[in-house]
Design a protein around this motif. Structure first.
Motif, PDB file in Angstrom:
ATOM      1  N   PRO A   1      26.434  31.825  37.988  1.00  0.00           N
ATOM      2  CA  PRO A   1      25.183  32.235  38.624  1.00  0.00           C
ATOM      3  C   PRO A   1      25.423  33.422  39.545  1.00  0.00           C
ATOM      4  O   PRO A   1      26.442  33.499  40.221  1.00  0.00           O
ATOM      5  CB  PRO A   1      24.769  31.004  39.432  1.00  0.00           C
ATOM      6  CG  PRO A   1      25.501  29.879  38.836  1.00  0.00           C
ATOM      7  CD  PRO A   1      26.763  30.431  38.285  1.00  0.00           C
TER       8      PRO A   1
ATOM      9  N   ILE B   1      24.160  34.320  42.331  1.00  0.00           N
ATOM     10  CA  ILE B   1      24.268  34.062  43.773  1.00  0.00           C
ATOM     11  C   ILE B   1      25.682  33.581  44.127  1.00  0.00           C
ATOM     12  O   ILE B   1      26.223  33.896  45.185  1.00  0.00           O
ATOM     13  CB  ILE B   1      23.179  33.062  44.216  1.00  0.00           C
ATOM     14  CG1 ILE B   1      23.119  32.978  45.723  1.00  0.00           C
ATOM     15  CG2 ILE B   1      23.374  31.707  43.620  1.00  0.00           C
ATOM     16  CD1 ILE B   1      21.816  32.470  46.238  1.00  0.00           C
ATOM     17  N   VAL B   2      26.315  32.861  43.188  1.00  0.00           N
ATOM     18  CA  VAL B   2      27.686  32.404  43.422  1.00  0.00           C
ATOM     19  C   VAL B   2      28.635  33.604  43.432  1.00  0.00           C
ATOM     20  O   VAL B   2      29.510  33.721  44.301  1.00  0.00           O
ATOM     21  CB  VAL B   2      28.103  31.393  42.332  1.00  0.00           C
ATOM     22  CG1 VAL B   2      29.569  31.039  42.479  1.00  0.00           C
ATOM     23  CG2 VAL B   2      27.265  30.154  42.401  1.00  0.00           C
TER      24      VAL B   2
ATOM     25  N   THR C   1      28.228  35.472  46.666  1.00  0.00           N
ATOM     26  CA  THR C   1      28.822  34.742  47.785  1.00  0.00           C
ATOM     27  C   THR C   1      30.331  34.861  47.770  1.00  0.00           C
ATOM     28  O   THR C   1      30.953  35.161  48.798  1.00  0.00           O
ATOM     29  CB  THR C   1      28.431  33.270  47.687  1.00  0.00           C
ATOM     30  OG1 THR C   1      27.069  33.177  47.370  1.00  0.00           O
ATOM     31  CG2 THR C   1      28.701  32.567  48.983  1.00  0.00           C
ATOM     32  N   LEU C   2      30.927  34.633  46.606  1.00  0.00           N
ATOM     33  CA  LEU C   2      32.392  34.681  46.534  1.00  0.00           C
ATOM     34  C   LEU C   2      32.907  36.068  46.879  1.00  0.00           C
ATOM     35  O   LEU C   2      33.894  36.210  47.604  1.00  0.00           O
ATOM     36  CB  LEU C   2      32.863  34.270  45.135  1.00  0.00           C
ATOM     37  CG  LEU C   2      32.839  32.768  44.897  1.00  0.00           C
ATOM     38  CD1 LEU C   2      33.205  32.446  43.468  1.00  0.00           C
ATOM     39  CD2 LEU C   2      33.783  32.065  45.850  1.00  0.00           C
TER      40      LEU C   2
ATOM     41  N   LEU D   1      32.666  36.517  50.587  1.00  0.00           N
ATOM     42  CA  LEU D   1      33.652  35.750  51.344  1.00  0.00           C
ATOM     43  C   LEU D   1      35.054  36.326  51.183  1.00  0.00           C
ATOM     44  O   LEU D   1      35.845  36.330  52.108  1.00  0.00           O
ATOM     45  CB  LEU D   1      33.634  34.284  50.893  1.00  0.00           C
ATOM     46  CG  LEU D   1      32.362  33.510  51.218  1.00  0.00           C
ATOM     47  CD1 LEU D   1      32.437  32.107  50.658  1.00  0.00           C
ATOM     48  CD2 LEU D   1      32.151  33.443  52.712  1.00  0.00           C
ATOM     49  N   HIS D   2      35.347  36.825  49.973  1.00  0.00           N
ATOM     50  CA  HIS D   2      36.717  37.268  49.722  1.00  0.00           C
ATOM     51  C   HIS D   2      36.949  38.721  50.104  1.00  0.00           C
ATOM     52  O   HIS D   2      37.970  39.066  50.669  1.00  0.00           O
ATOM     53  CB  HIS D   2      37.052  37.098  48.236  1.00  0.00           C
ATOM     54  CG  HIS D   2      37.650  35.771  47.950  1.00  0.00           C
ATOM     55  ND1 HIS D   2      38.933  35.450  48.294  1.00  0.00           N
ATOM     56  CD2 HIS D   2      37.143  34.670  47.366  1.00  0.00           C
ATOM     57  CE1 HIS D   2      39.185  34.213  47.941  1.00  0.00           C
ATOM     58  NE2 HIS D   2      38.120  33.711  47.378  1.00  0.00           N
TER      59      HIS D   2
ATOM     60  N   GLY E   1      20.145  35.920  53.898  1.00  0.00           N
ATOM     61  CA  GLY E   1      21.225  35.979  54.874  1.00  0.00           C
ATOM     62  C   GLY E   1      22.603  35.853  54.263  1.00  0.00           C
ATOM     63  O   GLY E   1      23.582  35.671  54.972  1.00  0.00           O
ATOM     64  N   ILE E   2      22.707  35.923  52.933  1.00  0.00           N
ATOM     65  CA  ILE E   2      24.019  35.830  52.304  1.00  0.00           C
ATOM     66  C   ILE E   2      24.777  37.136  52.487  1.00  0.00           C
ATOM     67  O   ILE E   2      25.986  37.156  52.654  1.00  0.00           O
ATOM     68  CB  ILE E   2      23.866  35.480  50.813  1.00  0.00           C
ATOM     69  CG1 ILE E   2      23.321  34.061  50.695  1.00  0.00           C
ATOM     70  CG2 ILE E   2      25.188  35.589  50.077  1.00  0.00           C
ATOM     71  CD1 ILE E   2      23.048  33.622  49.311  1.00  0.00           C
TER      72      ILE E   2
END
Lengths: 521, 317
Positions: free
Chosen positions: A358, A360-361, A364-365, A368-369, A457-458
């Motif tokens: 997906p 959005i995943v 996000t990853l 974060l990374h 807010g991601i």
């Protein structure tokens, strides 16, 4: 069989019909029309797409010029004028109901209305634009009929701010005085003291419960703030003349009613406390009156400029994403489509796995990374690129399957053209129209998901771009009930942009669609 | 057909496994959420991570994770948002809100969408068709949160018809809960209605101009009979898989709508788990969303075969 009687005609008996000219095909009078010219012609027939193209052009101009022509930059934040409605002083003065910074206050009591009027009386800028409705309430008080009124009032929220109490350094205080002398704009107003306001309260009474409002400059008859009126019905000024509490000499213009002994500051350790008219203080600070075409946002920034900045980012970002996706997708799809077979299958599986994650995943990853290492925007870009090219690749692959079996490709192959040449010189140009069109249709998708992700807010873009449409929207939503404009303008911009991009893209797609080719014009 | 379905299913499982493995690795490699300097719990957190196996090799961790899921249905323990609670049951408790909101939305919007689409196709090139098509275009382009804003501002704030956000609590079928869900349901519906209208219109106009329709008319059917018996059936080949797809999609829901209307659903859980750096929760929801996406793809593809014998026959070749 008939005998040929013309057999013995001598050659010199023949004569040219035209002696001085050669016969040849007539040249086309019309100009040859290329693929793109043809598509353009058909595109122009589609009225809604043309309108959409104009709107896109306008929005792009807006994105380029709004931050330039705005009086403000995206870093100009005002602490007081936050979420304030659209206001342009020159238009507001004409009183036509637009750009007047108006805001409707419901159920204002008589006292509240009177205190609004008092602000106007002191600063000369009446916040009350219009009383929209008057409500009459009858009530019994100790057996007597009492009538009270409440009002629905349209106010100028910029004027309503009135007077504020500030603590300034001595230098700042001097500068304001100088500014007053130069421009004649009254920023500083005489100080008032609670003991002067509530004169009727008993000596030594507790005034801590009294209304503490910097806009009260008149004597009050009770602690709630009801004004004490003199015989003519006017408010009685409560300005302080206590010279002991003031710092230095006041050598600037005084308010008209000043007999000459009002004090304009209270000494605070190392600084002075003053009453300033915020509207004029703003003029002093910024060099011009507040003027916000679209109002301000939650952080006190000019929405006009902020939307422009956000739009710049969105448009450039979407363009870069679709350009990268076009390149990767075209190469990937070309290899898939041209070679086919096992290569096609393996590459297809890879694309399948990637498209299963997906979006959005992925975002996000990546955030974060990578956000710490390469920054928010590049990692956001990677997220879009990681799965974005798949659609483009599928499209290119389909086009390649369509063209690779055609005779002209075979001919080129026979002449010894290399694979690379066949792919990118012979087949690819034929599918270019379709691919570019879908590229245009990718742009609204990118803008829409970018806005959504920022809204959620991601991703936080404010460090990079100053602001973004998604951020403005999420702030606007939080302040929706008091200042709908903060939500309206960003939403309107995004909606308009997406609608026109989709219309434009659809028009292009139809224009490039080979099946409609040659049917018109 | 069964063989095809099985093949697709196995492929899906493989894809899911690969994605899970990649995401698991990436999530486990993330540093733990930062604690304030001098936080007294630092040692406890370190000990917990050690006990939960964070310091083992990633592959071993992945094995343990899968083992936990398959043997005990254990999806890990929330380490931030709901400290110490099991992720699985928490997730299940968030499902009903998401599912209900989405279910109401599609029950409401699919019929409307199809009816509008059919109407537009039958009245092709009239003002009714043009206005429906234009509206559809506009509605599809505008992102759903703009509707959410409009509904929240006008219906909830100005008129006061609905509450601002969804009611808390677990009485999912009470009337007040239904009313409080309506703004979210409506915001979701716009897009679905427009999508179905567009598909239906495009499909039906194409079918209506095809030659078997002419044949049907020449053999003596009235226009109505021909449309209902022949055109609709063919048109459904495309629409029904879309309906199936939407039904699978109700599990996933919409992040933005859930955030705006504070729906206590899976979407908000996901956003909170990201913003709160709750990695076990995030991991589970990642698998969940991946699975939803893959399953809905498969369901759509297979349902094509179930509905249309031509596609079924084709796959046997």
């Amino acid at each position: 069989m008939e005998k040929n009687t013309n057999e013995h005609i001598a050659p010199d008996m023949f004569e040219f019909a035209q002696k001085d000219a050669f016969l040849h095909d007539e040249k086309f009078k019309t100009k040859a029309r290329g693929y793109f010219a043809d598509a353009l012609l058909r595109f122009k027939k589609n009225k809604s797409s043309v309108v959409a193209a104009w709107i896109i052009g306008f929005l792009i101009l807006f994105a380029i010029f709004a931050p330039i022509i705005s009086n403000y930059s995206v870093n100009d934040k005002d602490v007081v004028y936050t979420n304030y409605p659209p206001y342009i002083p020159s238009i507001a003065k004409k009183n036509i109901g637009m750009f007047d910074g108006s805001y409707t206050l419901n159920s204002q009591s008589e006292m509240q209305l009177a205190s609004l009027r008092a602000i106007g009386e002191e600063t000369g800028m009446d916040p009350v634009i219009k009383i929209l409705e008057t409500f009459e309430t009858h009530s019994k008080y100790r057996g007597q009929d009492r009538v009270s009124y409440s009002y629905r009032v349209k106010v100028n929220s910029y004027f309503m701010e009135g007077i504020r109490t500030l603590v300034l350094s001595y230098e700042e205080y001097e500068r304001i005085q100088q500014f007053q002398n130069e421009t004649g704009i009254q920023v500083l107003y005489p100080m008032v003291e609670k003991t002067d306001i509530y004169v009727k309260a008993k000596e030594g009474a507790d005034l801590s419960g009294a209304a503490d409002n910097p806009n009260i400059w008149y004597q009050c008859e009770d602690l709630k703030g009801n004004a004490l009126l003199d015989a003519d019905g006017n408010r009685i000024p409560a300005y302080s003349t206590n010279q002991a509490k003031t710092y230095g000499e006041y050598h600037s213009q005084r308010i008209p009613s000043d007999p000459g002994n009002y004090i304009y500051n209270f000494v605070k350790s190392g600084s002075v406390q003053v009453r300033i008219c915020y509207y004029n203080y703003y003029t002093y600070k910024n060099g011009h009156e507040p003027s916000y075409i679209m109002g301000t946002d939650t952080m006190g920034r000019d929405l006009f400029c902020s939307i422009g900045m956000g739009a710049r980012f969105s448009l450039v970002f979407a363009l870069i994403v679709s350009a990268i996706n076009l390149t990767i997708g075209a190469i990937y799809g070309a290899i898939q489509g041209y070679y086919g077979g096992a290569i096609d299958m393996v590459l297809d599986r890879i694309a399948d796995v990637l498209s299963g994650v997906p979006f959005i995943v992925v975002t996000t990853l990546f955030q974060l990374h990578l956000a710490q290492k390469v920054g928010t925007v590049p990692s956001f870009l990677f997220a879009f690129v990681l799965t974005g090219w798949i659609g483009m690749a599928a499209l290119t692959r389909k086009q390649f399957y369509r063209f690779k079996g055609q005779e002209y490709v075979l001919a080129a192959k026979t002449l010894g053209a290399s694979d690379k040449r066949l792919m990118f010189k012979h087949i690819f140009p034929n599918s270019l129209g379709t691919i570019i069109t879908s590229c245009v249709l990718v742009i609204p998708g990118v803008i829409s998901s970018e806005t959504s992700l920022v809204y959620l807010g991601i991703v936080n873009l404010s460090d990079f771009a100053g602001t973004s449409i998604g951020e403005l929207m999420s702030q606007g939503q939080a302040a929706m009930t008091t200042s709908p404009h903060a939500m309206l303008f960003p939403s309107l911009f995004v909606s308009l942009l997406l609608i026109s991009f989709n219309l434009f893209g659809n028009g292009l797609r139809d224009a490039f669609n080979p099946s409609t080719r040659g049917t018109e014009g | 057909m069964v063989k095809y379905a099985l093949k697709r299913f196995v492929l899906m499982l493989t894809t899911l496994f690969i994605i899970t493995a990649i995401c698991f690795t990436l999530i486990r490699l993330l540093p733990p959420a930062q604690l304030p300097v001098g936080d007294p719990h630092a040692d406890v957190v370190r000990a917990r991570r050690e006990a939960l196996g964070y310091n083992k090799p990633i592959l071993v961790q992945f094995g343990l994770y899968l083992k936990g899921i398959f043997t005990r249905w254990d999806w890990g323990i929330s380490d931030k948002l709901y400290l110490g609670q099991s992720v699985g049951p928490l997730f299940i408790s968030k499902l009903p809100a998401t599912m209900l909101v989405n279910l109401y939305s599609i029950i409401f919007s699919i019929p409307i969408g199809i009816i509008l689409g059919v109407f537009a196709a039958l009245k092709k090139n009239t003002w009714a068709d043009h206005s429906i098509s234009t509206l559809t275009m506009v509605v599809i382009s505008v992102p759903s949160f703009v509707y959410a804003f409009l509904i929240q501002y006008f219906l909830s704030y100005k008129i006061g018809l609905f509450p601002f956000v969804m009611k808390g609590g677990t009485d999912y079928f009470s009337p007040s809960m239904f009313v409080s869900m309506l703004p979210a349901v409506m915001s979701l519906s716009f897009g679905t209605i427009a999508g179905f209208t567009r598909t239906t219109r495009a499909e039906l106009t194409e079918v209506l101009t095809s030659e078997f329709m002419l044949l049907a008319r020449t053999k003596g059917l009235t226009k109505r009979q021909a449309t209902v018996r022949h055109a609709f059936k063919n048109c459904m080949v495309v629409i029904v898989p879309g309906i199936f797809g939407s039904f699978v999609g109700i599990l996933g829901g919409s992040f933005i709508i859930e955030k705006i209307f504070s729906v206590p659903g899976v979407g908000s859980l996901y956003i909170n788990s990201i913003n709160g750096r709750d990695y076990p929760m995030f991991m589970m929801l990642t698998i969940f969303y991946t699975a939803i996406g893959l399953v809905s793809g498969i369901v759509v593809d297979i349902s094509y075969g179930f509905i249309d014998p031509r596609i079924r026959m084709g796959s046997k070749k």
